[in-house]
Design an enzyme around this catalytic site. Structure first.
Site, mmCIF file in Angstrom:
data_model
loop_
_atom_site.group_PDB
_atom_site.id
_atom_site.type_symbol
_atom_site.label_atom_id
_atom_site.label_comp_id
_atom_site.label_asym_id
_atom_site.label_seq_id
_atom_site.Cartn_x
_atom_site.Cartn_y
_atom_site.Cartn_z
ATOM 1 N N THR A 123 -8.970 -8.616 11.102
ATOM 2 C CA THR A 123 -9.330 -7.385 11.801
ATOM 3 C C THR A 123 -10.673 -7.516 12.517
ATOM 4 O O THR A 123 -11.527 -8.322 12.103
ATOM 5 C CB THR A 123 -9.407 -6.223 10.777
ATOM 6 O OG1 THR A 123 -10.011 -5.089 11.397
ATOM 7 C CG2 THR A 123 -10.246 -6.577 9.561
ATOM 8 N N ASP A 124 -10.887 -6.668 13.522
ATOM 9 C CA ASP A 124 -12.192 -6.663 14.209
ATOM 10 C C ASP A 124 -13.301 -6.123 13.306
ATOM 11 O O ASP A 124 -14.485 -6.285 13.611
ATOM 12 C CB ASP A 124 -12.126 -5.859 15.520
ATOM 13 C CG ASP A 124 -11.822 -4.378 15.344
ATOM 14 O OD1 ASP A 124 -11.557 -3.931 14.206
ATOM 15 O OD2 ASP A 124 -11.847 -3.651 16.363
ATOM 16 N N GLU A 125 -12.917 -5.475 12.182
ATOM 17 C CA GLU A 125 -13.952 -4.910 11.295
ATOM 18 C C GLU A 125 -14.793 -5.993 10.632
ATOM 19 O O GLU A 125 -15.851 -5.703 10.082
ATOM 20 C CB GLU A 125 -13.307 -4.004 10.234
ATOM 21 C CG GLU A 125 -12.592 -2.833 10.854
ATOM 22 C CD GLU A 125 -12.535 -1.596 9.983
ATOM 23 O OE1 GLU A 125 -13.201 -1.564 8.938
ATOM 24 O OE2 GLU A 125 -11.813 -0.666 10.358
ATOM 25 N N TYR A 147 -13.322 -2.278 2.381
ATOM 26 C CA TYR A 147 -12.115 -2.795 3.069
ATOM 27 C C TYR A 147 -12.494 -3.977 3.961
ATOM 28 O O TYR A 147 -11.911 -5.060 3.868
ATOM 29 C CB TYR A 147 -11.451 -1.692 3.914
ATOM 30 C CG TYR A 147 -10.522 -2.255 4.975
ATOM 31 C CD1 TYR A 147 -9.283 -2.802 4.616
ATOM 32 C CD2 TYR A 147 -10.885 -2.289 6.330
ATOM 33 C CE1 TYR A 147 -8.435 -3.353 5.578
ATOM 34 C CE2 TYR A 147 -10.042 -2.837 7.292
ATOM 35 C CZ TYR A 147 -8.824 -3.369 6.912
ATOM 36 O OH TYR A 147 -7.989 -3.923 7.863
ATOM 37 N N LYS A 151 -11.465 -7.950 3.747
ATOM 38 C CA LYS A 151 -10.743 -8.643 4.824
ATOM 39 C C LYS A 151 -11.558 -9.850 5.311
ATOM 40 O O LYS A 151 -10.991 -10.885 5.659
ATOM 41 C CB LYS A 151 -10.463 -7.699 5.993
ATOM 42 C CG LYS A 151 -9.428 -6.631 5.720
ATOM 43 C CD LYS A 151 -8.015 -7.162 5.457
ATOM 44 C CE LYS A 151 -7.386 -7.798 6.670
ATOM 45 N NZ LYS A 151 -5.984 -8.219 6.391
HETATM 46 P P1 NAD Z 1 -0.202 -0.730 6.308
HETATM 47 O O1 NAD Z 1 -1.070 -0.152 5.256
HETATM 48 O O2 NAD Z 1 0.552 0.184 7.216
HETATM 49 O O3 NAD Z 1 0.890 -1.689 5.630
HETATM 50 C C1 NAD Z 1 0.552 -2.580 4.603
HETATM 51 C C2 NAD Z 1 1.842 -3.105 4.004
HETATM 52 O O4 NAD Z 1 1.473 -4.038 2.981
HETATM 53 C C3 NAD Z 1 2.689 -2.015 3.311
HETATM 54 O O5 NAD Z 1 4.055 -2.185 3.629
HETATM 55 C C4 NAD Z 1 2.448 -2.253 1.824
HETATM 56 O O6 NAD Z 1 3.551 -1.893 1.006
HETATM 57 C C5 NAD Z 1 2.212 -3.761 1.794
HETATM 58 N N1 NAD Z 1 1.394 -4.140 0.639
HETATM 59 C C6 NAD Z 1 0.221 -3.583 0.231
HETATM 60 N N2 NAD Z 1 -0.197 -4.156 -0.906
HETATM 61 C C7 NAD Z 1 0.716 -5.121 -1.199
HETATM 62 C C8 NAD Z 1 0.826 -6.079 -2.238
HETATM 63 N N3 NAD Z 1 -0.080 -6.136 -3.237
HETATM 64 N N4 NAD Z 1 1.889 -6.921 -2.227
HETATM 65 C C9 NAD Z 1 2.821 -6.867 -1.228
HETATM 66 N N5 NAD Z 1 2.770 -5.965 -0.249
HETATM 67 C C10 NAD Z 1 1.731 -5.112 -0.220
HETATM 68 O O7 NAD Z 1 -1.122 -1.724 7.136
HETATM 69 P P2 NAD Z 1 -1.158 -2.042 8.695
HETATM 70 O O8 NAD Z 1 -1.990 -1.040 9.371
HETATM 71 O O9 NAD Z 1 0.206 -2.323 9.169
HETATM 72 O O10 NAD Z 1 -1.995 -3.400 8.665
HETATM 73 C C11 NAD Z 1 -1.332 -4.653 8.473
HETATM 74 C C12 NAD Z 1 -2.361 -5.765 8.474
HETATM 75 O O11 NAD Z 1 -3.076 -5.744 9.705
HETATM 76 C C13 NAD Z 1 -3.416 -5.624 7.376
HETATM 77 O O12 NAD Z 1 -3.723 -6.912 6.918
HETATM 78 C C14 NAD Z 1 -4.621 -5.000 8.088
HETATM 79 O O13 NAD Z 1 -5.808 -5.363 7.464
HETATM 80 C C15 NAD Z 1 -4.478 -5.652 9.456
HETATM 81 N N6 NAD Z 1 -5.033 -4.885 10.587
HETATM 82 C C16 NAD Z 1 -4.672 -3.570 10.785
HETATM 83 C C17 NAD Z 1 -5.138 -2.902 11.913
HETATM 84 C C18 NAD Z 1 -4.766 -1.466 12.191
HETATM 85 O O14 NAD Z 1 -5.318 -0.878 13.137
HETATM 86 N N7 NAD Z 1 -3.828 -0.868 11.475
HETATM 87 C C19 NAD Z 1 -6.011 -3.553 12.806
HETATM 88 C C20 NAD Z 1 -6.385 -4.870 12.536
HETATM 89 C C21 NAD Z 1 -5.872 -5.533 11.448
HETATM 90 O O1 DAU Z 2 -10.472 -1.779 13.607
HETATM 91 C C1 DAU Z 2 -9.336 -2.207 12.927
HETATM 92 C C2 DAU Z 2 -9.118 -1.336 11.724
HETATM 93 O O2 DAU Z 2 -8.678 -0.061 12.229
HETATM 94 C C3 DAU Z 2 -8.110 -1.891 10.729
HETATM 95 O O3 DAU Z 2 -8.585 -3.098 10.214
HETATM 96 C C4 DAU Z 2 -7.838 -0.868 9.609
HETATM 97 O O4 DAU Z 2 -6.806 -1.344 8.764
HETATM 98 C C5 DAU Z 2 -7.406 0.450 10.235
HETATM 99 O O5 DAU Z 2 -7.203 1.435 9.247
HETATM 100 C C6 DAU Z 2 -8.439 0.925 11.257
HETATM 101 O O6 DAU Z 2 -9.688 1.298 10.624
HETATM 102 P P1 DAU Z 2 -10.551 2.556 11.141
HETATM 103 O O7 DAU Z 2 -11.416 3.004 10.042
HETATM 104 O O8 DAU Z 2 -11.194 2.258 12.437
HETATM 105 O O9 DAU Z 2 -9.329 3.571 11.430
HETATM 106 P P2 DAU Z 2 -9.087 5.098 11.000
HETATM 107 O O10 DAU Z 2 -7.784 5.491 11.608
HETATM 108 O O11 DAU Z 2 -9.284 5.338 9.563
HETATM 109 O O12 DAU Z 2 -10.269 5.840 11.791
HETATM 110 C C7 DAU Z 2 -10.440 5.689 13.187
HETATM 111 C C8 DAU Z 2 -11.706 6.448 13.570
HETATM 112 O O13 DAU Z 2 -11.473 7.863 13.381
HETATM 113 C C9 DAU Z 2 -12.912 6.120 12.727
HETATM 114 O O14 DAU Z 2 -14.076 6.193 13.530
HETATM 115 C C10 DAU Z 2 -12.952 7.243 11.682
HETATM 116 C C11 DAU Z 2 -12.399 8.420 12.456
HETATM 117 N N1 DAU Z 2 -11.667 9.437 11.641
HETATM 118 C C12 DAU Z 2 -10.669 9.001 10.832
HETATM 119 C C13 DAU Z 2 -9.953 9.902 10.050
HETATM 120 C C14 DAU Z 2 -8.854 9.418 9.130
HETATM 121 C C15 DAU Z 2 -11.981 10.791 11.750
HETATM 122 O O15 DAU Z 2 -12.874 11.183 12.523
HETATM 123 N N2 DAU Z 2 -11.273 11.679 10.989
HETATM 124 C C16 DAU Z 2 -10.277 11.287 10.129
HETATM 125 O O16 DAU Z 2 -9.691 12.158 9.447
#
Ligand code: NAD
Ligand code: DAU
Length: 330
Positions: A123-125, A147, A151
């Site tokens: 992730t970019d985080e 988190y 990561k």
């Molecule tokens: P998500 O939370 O929607 O899905 C996670 C999946 O992993 C779920 O299906 C869950 O059941 C499974 N899982 C969790 N714990 C597990 C375990 N112990 N064993 C097996 N399966 C397990 O997540 P997402 O948003 O789809 O993110 C997927 C990946 O991409 C993650 O690694 C996250 O860090 C990364 N990522 C997400 C974003 C984003 O914006 N959502 C951005 C950058 C990177």
């Molecule tokens: O940047 C990549 C990441 O993006 C992934 O690695 C994570 O898995 C994914 O959850 C996401 O993280 P963020 O913390 O950036 O996403 P989130 O949707 O939780 O929040 C996006 C922005 O919105 C952040 O600045 C917090 C804000 N926010 C979020 C929630 C849930 C609010 O203002 N109110 C809210 O209720």
């Protein structure tokens, strides 16, 4: 080719699995997922219509289950993780267990079974908050939340398996995804579904935090590009083509759903809230990838998807969801 996709019942993993099943009917695709609260078991049922699909319910923290699932596969695409920053502030332990130890179990099994390609989804985080400019792959890693720190650890362990054991690991670091099948605890789907339900939209702090939004289909296309053309040992940033403050995103959602601006409510800020993420995607663009969607059209598609698929997300906003929010807002 036999591919194991972990976390394929989650948001990005299920979108990616759908893409691979359609694009590669001759590949055997297996999803390995623990089906946690964040998963979407319905998509697994939908995937069962593909003859090249199979599913294993399993936990990446379970070494024996991981070893069995990896055995006989050619490639692994590793999405499974605890993914929500707010939950990592409430309960960091499971983030270390799943994201760090779980990833290490995946890498160890991949090494033992001579896996030919291991894509680790990061992730970019990992770069932390970016004051000016854009993060490039060689920048220092300065994660903030539990988190992001978990990561970062898994990202570095994955790269250590390349350097130490020559395991062909490739890492992608993407920016904030949005689109169909994202759990309604995350910002964009939370705000869309709350607005549809006539509830308030809780904006953290001053709402001026900036995210580099990418439509999930574009990220999945990037991962597929890296799968075909990426070089082992390399890291590829995958960023969207827009940087947008949360308050503007919230305004667009309100406008499109024809709701009053008064539903937007400023609430207590997230602890150590990263102000801005911004990625340079110059490196992956050299592999021929670029995002297809503008933010405006992708947000419109996403809002329409949540309007049409109320059954899908309302099932996820039940008692457990409400209990989590009570704890989060204490
Ligand atoms: P998500 O939370 O929607 O899905 C996670 C999946 O992993 C779920 O299906 C869950 O059941 C499974 N899982 C969790 N714990 C597990 C375990 N112990 N064993 C097996 N399966 C397990 O997540 P997402 O948003 O789809 O993110 C997927 C990946 O991409 C993650 O690694 C996250 O860090 C990364 N990522 C997400 C974003 C984003 O914006 N959502 C951005 C950058 C990177
Ligand atoms: O940047 C990549 C990441 O993006 C992934 O690695 C994570 O898995 C994914 O959850 C996401 O993280 P963020 O913390 O950036 O996403 P989130 O949707 O939780 O929040 C996006 C922005 O919105 C952040 O600045 C917090 C804000 N926010 C979020 C929630 C849930 C609010 O203002 N109110 C809210 O209720």
């Amino acid at each position: 080719m036999k591919i194991l996709i972990t976390g394929g019942a989650g948001f990005i993993g299920s979108n990616f699995t759908g893409l691979m099943l359609k694009k590669y009917p001759k590949y055997k695709i297996t999803v390995f997922d623990a089906l946690t609260y964040a998963s979407n078991p319905d998509t697994i049922i939908e995937f069962k219509k593909y003859p090249n699909f199979s599913f294993i319910k399993g936990d990446i923290r379970d070494i024996a289950a991981v070893d069995k699932a990896v055995s006989g596969k050619d490639a692994v695409v590793h999405f499974a993780a605890e993914s929500h920053v707010d939950r990592s502030i409430l309960d960091p332990g499971i983030f270390v267990d799943t994201n760090v130890r779980g990833t290490m179990n995946m890498l160890e099994a991949a090494k033992n079974h001579s896996i030919k390609k291991f894509i680790h989804i990061s992730t970019d985080e990992v770069y932390g908050s970016v004051k000016k400019g854009k993060s490039v792959e060689t920048d220092m890693l300065e994660p903030t939340s539990p988190y992001a720190a978990s990561k970062t650890s898994s990202d570095l362990i994955a790269l250590a398996y390349f350097k130490t054991f020559n395991l062909p690991v490739i890492v992608t670091r993407s920016s904030n995804n949005f689109g169909p099948y994202q759990h309604p605890e995350k910002f964009i789907p939370l705000f869309i579904t709350n607005a549809i339900e006539g509830k308030d939209l809780p904006l953290y702090g001053d709402g001026k935090q900036v995210r580099n939004w990418i439509y999930v289909e574009d990220n999945c296309a990037a991962i597929e590009t890296v799968f075909r053309k990426g070089k082992p040992g390399e890291v590829y940033n995958v960023g969207g083509n827009v940087e947008e403050p949360n308050i503007l995103v919230a305004g667009t959602i309100i406008k499109q759903l024809k709701k009053p601006a008064s539903i937007m409510k400023f609430v207590k800020d997230r602890l150590a809230h990263d102000r801005r993420y911004a990625l340079s995607s110059a490196k992956i663009k050299k592999l021929g990838w670029k995002p297809k969607y503008t933010f405006t059209e992708a947000l419109k598609l996403t809002i329409n998807w949540y309007v049409i698929n109320k059954n899908w997300w309302s099932a996820l906003k039940g008692k457990a969801f409400k209990d989590y929010f009570k704890k989060a807002y204490k």
